[in-house]
Design a protein around this motif. Structure first.
Motif, PDB file in Angstrom:
ATOM      1  N   GLY A  81       0.758  -1.320   0.122  1.00 26.64           N
ATOM      2  CA  GLY A  81       0.170   0.014  -0.485  1.00 26.64           C
ATOM      3  C   GLY A  81       0.977   1.594   0.432  1.00 26.64           C
ATOM      4  N   SER A  82       0.880   2.572  -0.647  1.00 27.87           N
ATOM      5  CA  SER A  82       1.000   3.461  -0.460  1.00 27.87           C
ATOM      6  C   SER A  82       0.228   4.735   0.086  1.00 27.87           C
ATOM      7  N   TRP A  83       0.372   5.654   0.637  1.00 25.60           N
ATOM      8  CA  TRP A  83      -0.789   6.432   0.720  1.00 25.60           C
ATOM      9  C   TRP A  83       0.406   7.994   1.584  1.00 25.60           C
ATOM     10  N   ASN A  84      -1.052   8.948   1.287  1.00 22.64           N
ATOM     11  CA  ASN A  84      -0.400   9.744   1.414  1.00 22.64           C
ATOM     12  C   ASN A  84      -1.255  10.365   3.363  1.00 22.64           C
ATOM     13  N   THR A  85      -1.021  11.446   3.644  1.00 25.09           N
ATOM     14  CA  THR A  85      -1.557  11.075   5.522  1.00 25.09           C
ATOM     15  C   THR A  85      -1.810  12.887   4.805  1.00 25.09           C
ATOM     16  N   TRP A  86      -3.098  12.503   5.903  1.00 23.05           N
ATOM     17  CA  TRP A  86      -4.505  12.947   5.964  1.00 23.05           C
ATOM     18  C   TRP A  86      -4.206  14.590   6.957  1.00 23.05           C
ATOM     19  N   TYR A  87      -4.329  13.335   8.140  1.00 24.14           N
ATOM     20  CA  TYR A  87      -3.865  13.768   9.758  1.00 24.14           C
ATOM     21  C   TYR A  87      -3.220  13.440  10.128  1.00 24.14           C
ATOM     22  N   GLY A  88      -1.770  14.150  11.473  1.00 25.55           N
ATOM     23  CA  GLY A  88      -0.268  13.654  11.786  1.00 25.55           C
ATOM     24  C   GLY A  88       1.024  14.227  10.976  1.00 25.55           C
ATOM     25  N   TYR A 156      -7.529   4.978   5.848  1.00 25.55           N
ATOM     26  CA  TYR A 156      -6.562   4.264   6.504  1.00 25.55           C
ATOM     27  C   TYR A 156      -6.142   4.771   8.343  1.00 25.55           C
ATOM     28  N   GLU A 157      -6.025   4.321   8.723  1.00 26.77           N
ATOM     29  CA  GLU A 157      -5.304   5.026   9.701  1.00 26.77           C
ATOM     30  C   GLU A 157      -4.188   3.966  10.093  1.00 26.77           C
ATOM     31  N   LEU A 158      -2.610   4.240  10.374  1.00 30.82           N
ATOM     32  CA  LEU A 158      -2.408   3.859  10.822  1.00 30.82           C
ATOM     33  C   LEU A 158      -1.952   4.109  12.170  1.00 30.82           C
ATOM     34  N   ARG A 159      -1.628   3.161  13.197  1.00 31.02           N
ATOM     35  CA  ARG A 159      -1.690   3.597  14.542  1.00 31.02           C
ATOM     36  C   ARG A 159      -0.454   3.383  15.331  1.00 31.02           C
ATOM     37  N   TYR A 209     -11.584   2.145   6.800  1.00 31.36           N
ATOM     38  CA  TYR A 209     -12.843   3.439   7.560  1.00 31.36           C
ATOM     39  C   TYR A 209     -12.812   3.082   6.124  1.00 31.36           C
ATOM     40  N   GLU A 210     -14.605   3.541   5.581  1.00 29.68           N
ATOM     41  CA  GLU A 210     -15.182   4.511   4.745  1.00 29.68           C
ATOM     42  C   GLU A 210     -15.532   5.281   4.770  1.00 29.68           C
ATOM     43  N   SER A 211     -14.760   5.792   6.034  1.00 32.16           N
ATOM     44  CA  SER A 211     -14.768   7.317   6.564  1.00 32.16           C
ATOM     45  C   SER A 211     -14.229   7.849   8.255  1.00 32.16           C
ATOM     46  N   LEU A 212     -14.321   9.125   8.174  1.00 35.18           N
ATOM     47  CA  LEU A 212     -14.356   9.706   9.785  1.00 35.18           C
ATOM     48  C   LEU A 212     -15.205   8.683  10.544  1.00 35.18           C
ATOM     49  N   ARG A 215     -15.146   5.407  11.230  1.00 37.02           N
ATOM     50  CA  ARG A 215     -14.276   5.067  12.647  1.00 37.02           C
ATOM     51  C   ARG A 215     -15.028   5.746  13.881  1.00 37.02           C
ATOM     52  N   GLU A 216     -14.938   6.367  13.936  1.00 38.21           N
ATOM     53  CA  GLU A 216     -15.665   6.978  15.524  1.00 38.21           C
ATOM     54  C   GLU A 216     -17.275   6.037  15.651  1.00 38.21           C
ATOM     55  N   GLU A 217     -17.846   5.382  14.720  1.00 35.43           N
ATOM     56  CA  GLU A 217     -18.845   4.390  15.230  1.00 35.43           C
ATOM     57  C   GLU A 217     -18.288   3.150  15.642  1.00 35.43           C
ATOM     58  N   THR A 218     -17.454   3.004  14.320  1.00 34.03           N
ATOM     59  CA  THR A 218     -16.718   1.596  14.682  1.00 34.03           C
ATOM     60  C   THR A 218     -15.769   1.469  16.165  1.00 34.03           C
ATOM     61  N   ARG A 219     -14.954   2.499  16.770  1.00 32.40           N
ATOM     62  CA  ARG A 219     -14.276   2.900  17.184  1.00 32.40           C
ATOM     63  C   ARG A 219     -15.188   2.652  19.129  1.00 32.40           C
TER      64      ARG A 219
END
Length: 256
Positions: A81-88, A156-159, A209-212, A215-219
């Motif tokens: 996978g390849s990504w650009n960071t959106w938040y962080g 995607y969230e990378l923790r 996640y489909e969206s932020l 993510r909130e609802e899943t967590r």
């Protein structure tokens, strides 16, 4: 009264475990105990800090090179996978590579790339776009899914968890192994890894996640499941620091 004393004794035992290190005789390395036995894949994660004005050109260049490497069966590596960071971290690119065959595959790939003039030219061109870069070699936790291509759109969230060295990695992993069953309801678990070379005692969890809002609802739903709070309670004391990145997949990423 008996229940109170038992609870106090239990709390005391847990508290003592944070300060008193038990040393068990081991017959194998931590990495062999925690990683998958049925595969010999090695992973590399790259963090590239890109000059803001160069991000689009950088993504295009990376996509071109990744495509050529995938088409050439001579190279025993593949981009997961390849990504650009959106938040962080801003203007950052993150790449996850898999080497099927472990360290020999990694060595073979590096030797071939060093002799490839086109790839060396790519590196020279890419260096003009970068501020800094770093990487880690990772193994995959035995109890996590293998990251496979998926359709999007997803975020995607990378923790990333930096563990206390005085704690034990396998204690943390035992709790996480039990906890992962609570986080499969929406197919959000992508992959779990721990570092072998680079910054050590580092764990990465990758989620989709489909969206932020999703993510909130899943967590939040995980907290409503019996047992999740207990796993968090025993895992948190083993963590020195943690970081969350929200990432957007690039157009060429197999994980969309």
């Amino acid at each position: 009264m008996v229940q109170t004393l038992a609870a106090a004794s239990s709390d005391k035992g847990w508290l003592r475990s944070l300060f008193v290190q038990k040393v068990d005789a081991r017959k194998d390395a931590h990495s062999n105990l925690l990683s998958k036995k049925e595969t010999s894949s090695l992973y590399k994660i790259q963090f590239h800090d890109v000059k803001p004005e160069c991000l689009d050109a950088y993504n295009g260049l990376e996509a071109e090179v990744q495509k050529k490497l995938h088409q050439d069966q001579d190279f025993p590596c593949e981009v997961v996978g390849s990504w650009n960071t959106w938040y962080g971290e801003q203007d950052q690119a993150v790449h996850l590579w898999r080497y099927r065959g472990g360290y020999p595959a990694l060595t073979e790939c590096l030797q071939k790339l060093r002799a490839n003039k086109e790839y060396l030219e790519f590196r020279r061109e890419r260096s003009k776009m970068l501020i800094s870069r770093r990487n880690q070699l990772l193994l995959e936790f035995s109890f996590w899914n293998e990251p496979l291509p998926r359709r999007g759109p997803n975020i995607y969230e990378l923790r990333t968890y930096n563990l206390k060295v005085c704690g034990t990695k396998d204690d943390s992993s035992h709790n996480r192994a039990r906890a992962i069953k609570y986080r499969q309801s929406n197919n959000e678990a992508v992959g779990g890894f721990f570092s072998q070379i680079g910054d050590l005692y580092v764990v990465h969890h990758l989620w989709a996640y489909e969206s932020l809002q999703s993510r909130e609802e899943t967590r939040n739903s995980a907290w409503r499941k019996e047992g999740w709070d207990v796993n968090v309670y025993y895992t948190v004391p083993l963590i020195r620091s943690m970081e969350s990145r929200i990432m957007i997949p690039t157009e060429s990423s197999p994980l969309q």
